[in-house]
Design an enzyme around this catalytic site. Structure first.
Site, mmCIF file in Angstrom:
data_model
loop_
_atom_site.group_PDB
_atom_site.id
_atom_site.type_symbol
_atom_site.label_atom_id
_atom_site.label_comp_id
_atom_site.label_asym_id
_atom_site.label_seq_id
_atom_site.Cartn_x
_atom_site.Cartn_y
_atom_site.Cartn_z
ATOM 1 N N CYS A 1 37.445 -10.504 -17.691
ATOM 2 C CA CYS A 1 36.932 -11.092 -16.547
ATOM 3 C C CYS A 1 35.615 -10.619 -16.010
ATOM 4 O O CYS A 1 35.343 -9.363 -15.730
ATOM 5 C CB CYS A 1 38.054 -10.690 -15.508
ATOM 6 S SG CYS A 1 37.796 -11.432 -13.965
ATOM 7 N N CYS B 1 36.501 -8.689 -12.764
ATOM 8 C CA CYS B 1 37.359 -6.910 -12.547
ATOM 9 C C CYS B 1 37.248 -6.362 -13.802
ATOM 10 O O CYS B 1 38.089 -5.397 -13.906
ATOM 11 C CB CYS B 1 38.505 -7.355 -11.941
ATOM 12 S SG CYS B 1 39.947 -8.313 -12.939
ATOM 13 N N CYS C 1 42.362 -15.237 -13.464
ATOM 14 C CA CYS C 1 42.618 -13.703 -13.842
ATOM 15 C C CYS C 1 43.847 -13.212 -13.134
ATOM 16 O O CYS C 1 43.812 -13.324 -11.824
ATOM 17 C CB CYS C 1 41.147 -13.060 -13.502
ATOM 18 S SG CYS C 1 41.507 -11.081 -13.736
ATOM 19 N N CYS D 1 42.338 -10.128 -10.343
ATOM 20 C CA CYS D 1 41.490 -10.440 -9.323
ATOM 21 C C CYS D 1 41.546 -11.936 -8.670
ATOM 22 O O CYS D 1 40.820 -12.233 -7.843
ATOM 23 C CB CYS D 1 40.172 -10.012 -9.437
ATOM 24 S SG CYS D 1 39.172 -11.156 -10.576
ATOM 25 N N CYS E 1 40.832 -23.863 -21.770
ATOM 26 C CA CYS E 1 39.499 -24.334 -21.868
ATOM 27 C C CYS E 1 38.708 -23.733 -20.598
ATOM 28 O O CYS E 1 39.020 -23.806 -19.243
ATOM 29 C CB CYS E 1 39.473 -25.580 -21.034
ATOM 30 S SG CYS E 1 38.018 -26.689 -21.420
#
Length: 155
Positions: free
Chosen positions: A74, A77, A122, A125, A145
């Site tokens: 991510c 984070c 995510c 975060c 996707c």
């Protein structure tokens, strides 16, 4: 007293929304930042996608055709989200995976003019990643996707 509490709650929610933070999201994730902090660390496109649930242009991400061994993290984070072992070429123009790493993502219904889709973000975060569809390869039949601007690839 109750009326003042409700007005105070509404004002706090409005203040969070003006700051670019959904009141629901602000308390729901381990990693939180102010709108100014997100804007400072992200490009305008990254911010639009990750914090406003936008979409990058198909075919614009170099990660779509990246097939090196490694993991995708991510951008917001640094949580590991996807393994290159689960990546495939969906032909859509976005990086696609048939499954996420355990405990890495959260999902919610995304109601658009196209109907209801499954949005993924995510887990740590809340950054928007993309959507999950039921037209992927075996063994899951899923296609995650994902917007490449939401990811960082590491070998």
């Amino acid at each position: 007293m109750q009326r003042r509490f409700l007005v105070g709650t509404a004002l706090a929610g409005t203040a969070l929304m003006l700051a670019g933070i959904s009141p629901r999201r602000a308390a729901a994730f381990e990693v939180t930042r102010s709108d100014a902090e997100w804007r400072a660390m992200l490009t305008p496109l990254q911010y639009k996608v990750m914090r406003r649930e936008g979409t990058e242009r198909a075919g614009s991400s170099p990660l779509d055709k990246n097939y090196k061994k490694g993991r995708y993290f991510c951008r917001g984070c640094d949580l590991p989200l996807y393994s290159s072992k689960h990546k495939f070429d969906s032909g859509t123009g976005w990086p696609s995976f048939w499954k996420a790493l355990p405990g890495a993502i959260g999902t919610k219904p995304d109601r658009t003019i196209w109907g209801v889709q499954t949005e993924c973000h995510c887990k740590r975060c809340g950054s928007h990643l993309g959507h999950i569809f039921d037209d992927g390869p075996k063994p899951t039949g899923k296609r995650h996707c994902i917007n490449g601007v939401s990811l960082v690839f590491k070998r």
